[in-house]
Design a protein around this motif. Sequence first.
Motif, mmCIF file in Angstrom:
data_model
loop_
_atom_site.group_PDB
_atom_site.id
_atom_site.type_symbol
_atom_site.label_atom_id
_atom_site.label_comp_id
_atom_site.label_asym_id
_atom_site.label_seq_id
_atom_site.Cartn_x
_atom_site.Cartn_y
_atom_site.Cartn_z
ATOM 1 N N LYS A 36 0.847 -1.186 0.000
ATOM 2 C CA LYS A 36 0.000 0.000 0.000
ATOM 3 C C LYS A 36 0.891 1.246 0.000
ATOM 4 O O LYS A 36 1.957 1.226 0.628
ATOM 5 C CB LYS A 36 -0.913 0.009 1.230
ATOM 6 N N PRO A 37 0.488 2.347 -0.616
ATOM 7 C CA PRO A 37 -0.764 2.535 -1.340
ATOM 8 C C PRO A 37 -0.786 1.732 -2.632
ATOM 9 O O PRO A 37 0.250 1.235 -3.080
ATOM 10 C CB PRO A 37 -0.766 4.041 -1.633
ATOM 11 N N ASP A 38 -1.966 1.648 -3.235
ATOM 12 C CA ASP A 38 -2.064 0.963 -4.523
ATOM 13 C C ASP A 38 -1.613 1.878 -5.657
ATOM 14 O O ASP A 38 -0.970 1.422 -6.605
ATOM 15 C CB ASP A 38 -3.509 0.513 -4.764
ATOM 16 N N SER A 59 -3.555 0.946 -15.198
ATOM 17 C CA SER A 59 -3.202 2.121 -16.006
ATOM 18 C C SER A 59 -2.068 2.933 -15.397
ATOM 19 O O SER A 59 -1.587 3.884 -16.012
ATOM 20 C CB SER A 59 -4.431 3.031 -16.164
ATOM 21 N N ALA A 60 -1.657 2.587 -14.183
ATOM 22 C CA ALA A 60 -0.676 3.407 -13.469
ATOM 23 C C ALA A 60 0.744 3.125 -13.941
ATOM 24 O O ALA A 60 1.081 1.996 -14.318
ATOM 25 C CB ALA A 60 -0.784 3.157 -11.963
ATOM 26 N N PHE A 103 1.691 1.374 -7.493
ATOM 27 C CA PHE A 103 2.046 1.076 -8.881
ATOM 28 C C PHE A 103 2.169 2.336 -9.722
ATOM 29 O O PHE A 103 2.278 2.264 -10.941
ATOM 30 C CB PHE A 103 1.042 0.090 -9.475
ATOM 31 N N GLY A 104 2.152 3.502 -9.052
ATOM 32 C CA GLY A 104 2.428 4.738 -9.754
ATOM 33 C C GLY A 104 1.205 5.610 -9.947
ATOM 34 O O GLY A 104 0.252 5.563 -9.163
ATOM 35 N N ALA A 143 -6.969 7.847 -19.664
ATOM 36 C CA ALA A 143 -6.866 7.441 -21.069
ATOM 37 C C ALA A 143 -6.416 5.991 -21.184
ATOM 38 O O ALA A 143 -6.985 5.206 -21.956
ATOM 39 C CB ALA A 143 -5.893 8.355 -21.811
ATOM 40 N N ARG A 144 -5.401 5.604 -20.413
ATOM 41 C CA ARG A 144 -4.930 4.209 -20.474
ATOM 42 C C ARG A 144 -5.951 3.250 -19.877
ATOM 43 O O ARG A 144 -6.051 2.094 -20.304
ATOM 44 C CB ARG A 144 -3.592 4.077 -19.745
ATOM 45 N N ALA A 145 -6.711 3.715 -18.874
ATOM 46 C CA ALA A 145 -7.708 2.840 -18.245
ATOM 47 C C ALA A 145 -8.865 2.527 -19.176
ATOM 48 O O ALA A 145 -9.506 1.478 -19.044
ATOM 49 C CB ALA A 145 -8.228 3.485 -16.964
ATOM 50 N N LEU A 146 -9.146 3.411 -20.141
ATOM 51 C CA LEU A 146 -10.321 3.237 -20.994
ATOM 52 C C LEU A 146 -10.010 2.837 -22.426
ATOM 53 O O LEU A 146 -10.865 2.267 -23.103
ATOM 54 C CB LEU A 146 -11.137 4.537 -21.014
#
Length: 832
Positions: A520-522, A598-599, A623-624, A629-632
């Motif tokens: 954590k955090p994610d 997407s991170a 994970f950043g 945009a990358r998520a969709l």
Amino acid sequence: MADEDARPHPHIYLRSNGARQGYTAHQGGGDGGGGPPQRNRADHANALTQALTQVVQQGETILANREANVAAGTKGFYIEFTLPEAQADIVDKLENRRGKFPIELVNVRAADAGQVFATVFVPEKQKDYYLKKVAAYRDEDSVKEKIREDGTVEEVRKPKNQLLVASIETARLAVARSFYTDQPDLFPAPGQAAWWEIWLRKGTRPAFDTAALALELGVREHSLEFAEREVVIARSTPEQLGRVVAHTDSVAEIRLARDTPSFFMGMHGAEQRAWSADLAGRLVPCADDAPAVCLLDSGTTMGHALIAPYLNAADQQAFDAGWSVEDSSNQVHGGHGTQMSGTALYGDLMEVLDGNGPVEVRHRLESVKILPDHGANDPDLYGAITAQSIARAEIVAPNRPRAICLAITSFGDHWRGRPSSWSAKLDAITFGRDEVQRFMAVAAGNIGGQIVAADYPTRNDTMPIENPAQAWNVLTVGAFTERTVITDPAFAGWSALGLAGDIMPRSRTSVSWHREWPLKPDVVFEGGNIGHDPATGNGDHVDDLALLTTYRITAERPFTTTGDTSAATALAARMGAQILAEKPALWPETVRGLIVHSAEWTPAMRANQGAIGKPALLRRYGFGVPSLARALGSLDHDVTIVAEEMLVPFKMKSGKAVTDELAVHALPWPRETLLALGEAQVQLRITLSYFIEPNPGERGLSRRHVYASHGLRFDLKHADEQLDVFLRRRTSEAGARPPARTAPDTGWTVGPQLRSRGSLHADIWEGMATELAARDAIIVYPTGGWWRENVAQGHVGEAVRYSLIASIRAAPGAELYAEVKAQIVPEVIIEA
């Protein structure tokens, strides 16, 4: 490989991509332990007999002198056993759950000098149970036959009950302190009243209530129920708790009650009435059934011109029906909810104020006030308050997709990653045994007080994430910053303390947590920055480095600034709602998975890996930084495949619970294109997101009582093996186990050991395109959990959900998307 703004292709969503098969893990070689300590059999038996005899006599005395108005429940007493730390994994053997009067292990606590304490409840009818075990150890042998290499049979004799009895150092009658699993130095002094979280054995609440009434304990209204525990808040002295322990069978564990939320403010306004009016005139309303960000906070300001278009009166509520729903408190948290409202709707207002065109917000706002306007914040079960507040929003709009935002935390240094009643309740809420799974973003918490420039970023790693952000199923949100420019002449000579692309100076991390707890955090979102005063070396708030948002006192000014992990969490919930606005049917597990998938780490984060190491990199930044945009969307050279699936992790076989199913995901890789790319480097990213059902209680050293209901893992097929060999390597039901691989599976960023913590597993593999062309299958398989170990709870055979997300990324110019899409049968694509 920078993120591109325009991503014209939708991700490929698959249905029924996982082929479920029987799963039985191959047997390992060895017994997994070194056996019990070596003891002088007679001396050890005599010492334990003497200690247990004294315990039984003391227990009989207590039972004979029970106070009639206090006593309730099954008659019995508690025994505290001391074991070497190396034997902690045998504590389950202290239990005897068979019969009418079961013996239950109630808590396990670490002690000094390499020891652990294990406390059990012993019914009066079973008072001689351990004395009999010790007597058999002393006087009787168990005999097994062992076949020698020459074929002859050898008798192997060892003391009966050796593993259990030899593992016990000593025993004593348990007292109130035996149930205390919090920070040792905070245990109240004799006669000092305190608020306690009292963890009750399931089904013993009536007995506790009888004693609490007789002893005039202050018991708060709310309680939490878990699989094997019920948690209540009560005010008492240690002596009163001791009487509850002595006269009832109810207590399993006690902790200090400290769920008094802390907030992260330090906000100064920027009066821009004309801007607010202009923006309000350009807003495009959305439908009432559009997805929403559900804010659990201090309320919000309905009359604000930038909030009212997206908040219905019915969606503005308070946990207590007697409270005002407005953000009207004069306490330190007043105004926080309105600030979060603006951020959850618009992000940084600066990004939408400077423009002339219409502003479309495709999600709504729900506000549930969970903090009182007046009065002291006594400790309470905020898990119960959180659950009931979410239920209020869901009753008004039961079919509306929502992203829940909780930017409130309580001090959590004492947890170091282990579950609390609040965090466990969040895991239960998100898991959704009520058949409603939920997406929730929770703030990691902020470092309060003075920020010293010389301590950055070292102090971030020593200040642990706060309660309840250690919950496994939530999206835990930290803060980073890209804001480094100060233009205000009042701060001439000042500089930004946080480095561009690095952690925000107030954001907390899990670097100091115990290694077994989740990473954590994610993710991290923008949380603003802190200004550095060169004259003092200290940090302070500077408006130029913060996010612009809505202010509750609209008559004074419409805007203020915000930041820290509160703002970052509102941004995360906003992104969850934006994903749901695009695809409202997605599972909450998938929404969380897409955000994490997407991170990416910024260059500044990656530059720190060599100095702090890979585990600290993940525990500082997650994970950043995610990208909507990358998520969709996908690109021609960057393709994402999403599968939502179910499997049954456990089944009953020959009277015991064993693993049941795994799922094989055949990946429609663009094989021809990858082979044509030859030795060019490509990237494969895999994210596995699922929710666990919690079983909290300080018995984590006991296998039967692990916290998570189950675990899932993923494994990627190697390039040089066929699918049947890949299956045989993982499950014995596919055939004989193939020879062990001699070459390590290189190329992973995180690696299988580190990524397996928690209920969210993500990793990145990089290698040659020709190799990836043949790595075209992923197995998802179950690991143990309390559903398997605690069969009596009746969850063996239940199916669990998971989301598997996989992306291939090559250099621009590679045509991957078209070849993948061509392989997909139209009816298996989810139109979410």
